[in-house]
Design a protein around this motif. Sequence first.
Motif, PDB file in Angstrom:
ATOM      1  N   MET A   1      -4.590 -10.059  -8.510  1.00 18.27           N
ATOM      2  CA  MET A   1      -4.459  -8.877  -9.510  1.00 18.27           C
ATOM      3  C   MET A   1      -3.543  -7.935  -8.628  1.00 18.27           C
ATOM      4  SD  MET A   1      -7.157  -6.401 -10.723  1.00 18.27           S
ATOM      5  CE  MET A   1      -8.350  -7.927 -11.303  1.00 18.27           C
ATOM      6  N   THR A   2      -2.631  -7.430  -9.280  1.00 20.28           N
ATOM      7  CA  THR A   2      -1.627  -6.422  -8.759  1.00 20.28           C
ATOM      8  C   THR A   2      -2.501  -5.005  -8.596  1.00 20.28           C
ATOM      9  OG1 THR A   2      -0.665  -5.997 -10.891  1.00 20.28           O
ATOM     10  CG2 THR A   2       0.218  -7.777  -9.531  1.00 20.28           C
ATOM     11  N   ALA A   3      -2.077  -4.259  -7.850  1.00 14.51           N
ATOM     12  CA  ALA A   3      -2.588  -2.751  -7.860  1.00 14.51           C
ATOM     13  C   ALA A   3      -1.992  -2.027  -8.788  1.00 14.51           C
ATOM     14  CB  ALA A   3      -2.276  -2.270  -6.283  1.00 14.51           C
ATOM     15  N   ALA A   4      -2.790  -1.058  -9.129  1.00 13.85           N
ATOM     16  CA  ALA A   4      -2.620  -0.043 -10.135  1.00 13.85           C
ATOM     17  C   ALA A   4      -1.615   0.823  -9.678  1.00 13.85           C
ATOM     18  CB  ALA A   4      -3.766   0.507 -10.642  1.00 13.85           C
ATOM     19  N   PRO A   5      -0.572   1.186 -10.487  1.00 11.89           N
ATOM     20  CA  PRO A   5       0.458   2.362 -10.052  1.00 11.89           C
ATOM     21  C   PRO A   5      -0.296   3.687  -9.533  1.00 11.89           C
ATOM     22  CG  PRO A   5       1.379   1.376 -12.039  1.00 11.89           C
ATOM     23  CD  PRO A   5      -0.090   0.872 -11.860  1.00 11.89           C
ATOM     24  N   GLN A   6       0.254   4.136  -8.534  1.00  8.92           N
ATOM     25  CA  GLN A   6      -0.672   5.314  -7.896  1.00  8.92           C
ATOM     26  C   GLN A   6       0.171   6.501  -8.432  1.00  8.92           C
ATOM     27  OE1 GLN A   6      -0.270   4.778  -3.758  1.00  8.92           O
ATOM     28  NE2 GLN A   6      -2.405   3.585  -3.780  1.00  8.92           N
ATOM     29  N   HIS A   7      -0.722   7.466  -9.158  1.00 11.74           N
ATOM     30  CA  HIS A   7       0.009   8.650  -9.637  1.00 11.74           C
ATOM     31  C   HIS A   7      -0.473   9.672  -8.641  1.00 11.74           C
ATOM     32  CE1 HIS A   7       1.467   6.481 -13.346  1.00 11.74           C
ATOM     33  NE2 HIS A   7       0.387   5.882 -13.076  1.00 11.74           N
ATOM     34  N   GLU A   8       0.430  10.341  -8.222  1.00  9.88           N
ATOM     35  CA  GLU A   8      -0.214  11.610  -7.057  1.00  9.88           C
ATOM     36  C   GLU A   8      -1.284  12.416  -7.703  1.00  9.88           C
ATOM     37  OE1 GLU A   8       0.205  11.232  -4.142  1.00  9.88           O
ATOM     38  OE2 GLU A   8       1.626   9.416  -4.250  1.00  9.88           O
ATOM     39  N   ASP A   9      -0.707  12.950  -8.910  1.00  5.59           N
ATOM     40  CA  ASP A   9      -1.776  13.783  -9.573  1.00  5.59           C
ATOM     41  C   ASP A   9      -2.933  13.561  -9.886  1.00  5.59           C
ATOM     42  OD1 ASP A   9      -0.754  13.722 -12.872  1.00  5.59           O
ATOM     43  OD2 ASP A   9      -0.677  12.379 -11.395  1.00  5.59           O
ATOM     44  N   ARG A  10      -3.283  12.512  -9.816  1.00  4.01           N
ATOM     45  CA  ARG A  10      -4.628  11.825 -10.351  1.00  4.01           C
ATOM     46  C   ARG A  10      -5.554  11.034  -9.119  1.00  4.01           C
ATOM     47  NH1 ARG A  10      -4.165   8.602 -15.655  1.00  4.01           N
ATOM     48  NH2 ARG A  10      -2.069   9.449 -16.365  1.00  4.01           N
ATOM     49  N   ARG A  11      -4.670  10.668  -7.982  1.00  2.00           N
ATOM     50  CA  ARG A  11      -5.139   9.744  -7.079  1.00  2.00           C
ATOM     51  C   ARG A  11      -6.385  10.445  -6.253  1.00  2.00           C
ATOM     52  NH1 ARG A  11      -0.749   7.850  -2.946  1.00  2.00           N
ATOM     53  NH2 ARG A  11      -1.998   7.519  -1.369  1.00  2.00           N
ATOM     54  N   LEU A  12      -7.239   9.472  -5.895  1.00  2.00           N
ATOM     55  CA  LEU A  12      -8.568   9.894  -5.182  1.00  2.00           C
ATOM     56  C   LEU A  12      -8.297   9.776  -3.735  1.00  2.00           C
ATOM     57  CD1 LEU A  12     -11.377   8.965  -7.399  1.00  2.00           C
ATOM     58  CD2 LEU A  12     -10.309  11.254  -7.062  1.00  2.00           C
ATOM     59  N   GLU A  13      -8.183  10.325  -2.727  1.00  2.00           N
ATOM     60  CA  GLU A  13      -8.047  10.159  -1.329  1.00  2.00           C
ATOM     61  C   GLU A  13      -9.442  10.130  -0.625  1.00  2.00           C
ATOM     62  OE1 GLU A  13      -5.133   9.424  -0.574  1.00  2.00           O
ATOM     63  OE2 GLU A  13      -3.906  10.434  -1.983  1.00  2.00           O
ATOM     64  N   ASP A  14     -10.367  10.474  -1.357  1.00  2.00           N
ATOM     65  CA  ASP A  14     -11.468  10.234  -0.706  1.00  2.00           C
ATOM     66  C   ASP A  14     -12.203   8.835  -0.424  1.00  2.00           C
ATOM     67  OD1 ASP A  14     -14.303  10.550   0.403  1.00  2.00           O
ATOM     68  OD2 ASP A  14     -15.084  11.420  -1.157  1.00  2.00           O
ATOM     69  N   VAL A  15     -12.336   8.299   0.893  1.00  2.00           N
ATOM     70  CA  VAL A  15     -12.403   7.024   1.228  1.00  2.00           C
ATOM     71  C   VAL A  15     -13.780   7.059   1.991  1.00  2.00           C
ATOM     72  CG1 VAL A  15     -10.311   5.893   0.723  1.00  2.00           C
ATOM     73  CG2 VAL A  15     -10.859   6.876   3.118  1.00  2.00           C
ATOM     74  N   GLY A  72      -9.967  -0.254  -7.473  1.00  2.00           N
ATOM     75  CA  GLY A  72     -10.206   0.719  -6.559  1.00  2.00           C
ATOM     76  C   GLY A  72     -11.347   1.745  -6.936  1.00  2.00           C
ATOM     77  N   GLU A  73     -10.690   3.043  -6.899  1.00  2.15           N
ATOM     78  CA  GLU A  73     -11.654   4.082  -7.257  1.00  2.15           C
ATOM     79  C   GLU A  73     -11.255   4.653  -8.844  1.00  2.15           C
ATOM     80  OE1 GLU A  73     -14.002   5.631  -5.672  1.00  2.15           O
ATOM     81  OE2 GLU A  73     -13.823   3.981  -4.262  1.00  2.15           O
ATOM     82  N   ARG A  74     -11.026   3.688  -9.771  1.00  2.98           N
ATOM     83  CA  ARG A  74     -10.708   4.108 -11.244  1.00  2.98           C
ATOM     84  C   ARG A  74     -11.098   2.993 -11.994  1.00  2.98           C
ATOM     85  NH1 ARG A  74      -4.773   5.751 -11.254  1.00  2.98           N
ATOM     86  NH2 ARG A  74      -5.979   7.713 -10.776  1.00  2.98           N
ATOM     87  N   LEU A  75     -11.755   3.415 -13.093  1.00  7.80           N
ATOM     88  CA  LEU A  75     -12.215   2.452 -14.011  1.00  7.80           C
ATOM     89  C   LEU A  75     -11.219   2.460 -15.326  1.00  7.80           C
ATOM     90  CD1 LEU A  75     -16.061   3.000 -14.271  1.00  7.80           C
ATOM     91  CD2 LEU A  75     -14.843   1.218 -13.107  1.00  7.80           C
ATOM     92  N   TYR A  76     -11.162   1.521 -16.086  1.00  9.09           N
ATOM     93  CA  TYR A  76     -10.286   1.260 -17.141  1.00  9.09           C
ATOM     94  C   TYR A  76     -11.046   0.775 -18.278  1.00  9.09           C
ATOM     95  CZ  TYR A  76      -6.179   1.934 -14.250  1.00  9.09           C
ATOM     96  OH  TYR A  76      -5.147   2.409 -13.460  1.00  9.09           O
TER      97      TYR A  76
END
Length: 235
Positions: A1-15, A72-76
């Motif tokens: 599965m390819t990774a989702a495009p990363q949108h800087e305004d919505r990206r979660l950096e907390d790991v 990752g840290e996002r649901l669709y």
Amino acid sequence: MTAAPQHEDRRLEDVSTAYGRTDRTTPSRDRERVSYDRESVHAMLDEGYVCHLGFLRDGAPVVLPTLYGRIGERLYVHGSTGSRPLRTAQRADDGMPVSLTVTHVDGLVLARSGFHHSINYRSVVVHGTARPVADETERRTALDAIIDQAVPGRAADCRPADAKELAATAVLSLDLAEVSAKCRTGGPNDEPEDLDLPYWSGVVPVAPVYGALQPADDLRPGIPVPGYLADFRRA
């Protein structure tokens, strides 16, 4: 599965290893059952594929069952562009406030008293803002993730949506930021004075069962069962 495009305004950096606790993710009772562990949350989400999406429609609460996928840290989640809640989300400048729940039932807990009957379960609740996904590449990646959430490997083994189908499909994203998991395990919690009562007490285990494959009536002869379905089991 390819990774989702990363949108800087919505990206979660907390790991970090745990999600932060908030007022909405702190239960009023049975607090010992709650976890904010990121790995546990991901495991519970990855085991399922049906969620319940809650939101307000015309001021009234509405809950819809739907399929979901995690990257990752996002649901669709997805649905028809004609769906009223999805139209509402599409029109909202700041997205649509929602809650999303995934639940697994692991056992029926039978106590000696009716009051103490319960279930063993694992659940995840996500609070946040669902936003429409406009980018076509991200939408296609999200739809693949939703398919693979239910049957891993299936997205690459079917025809992808064409332009007309994609135009008729709305996709919402929900970041995993305000999240909690809750579970119950073990047997019944009978009152000490009830232990000698003549009633069976214990747990009836519950687990999903996947039966034999049922080929479509119009399946072309000679098409083999794909490897990912030959002995289909989910984690």
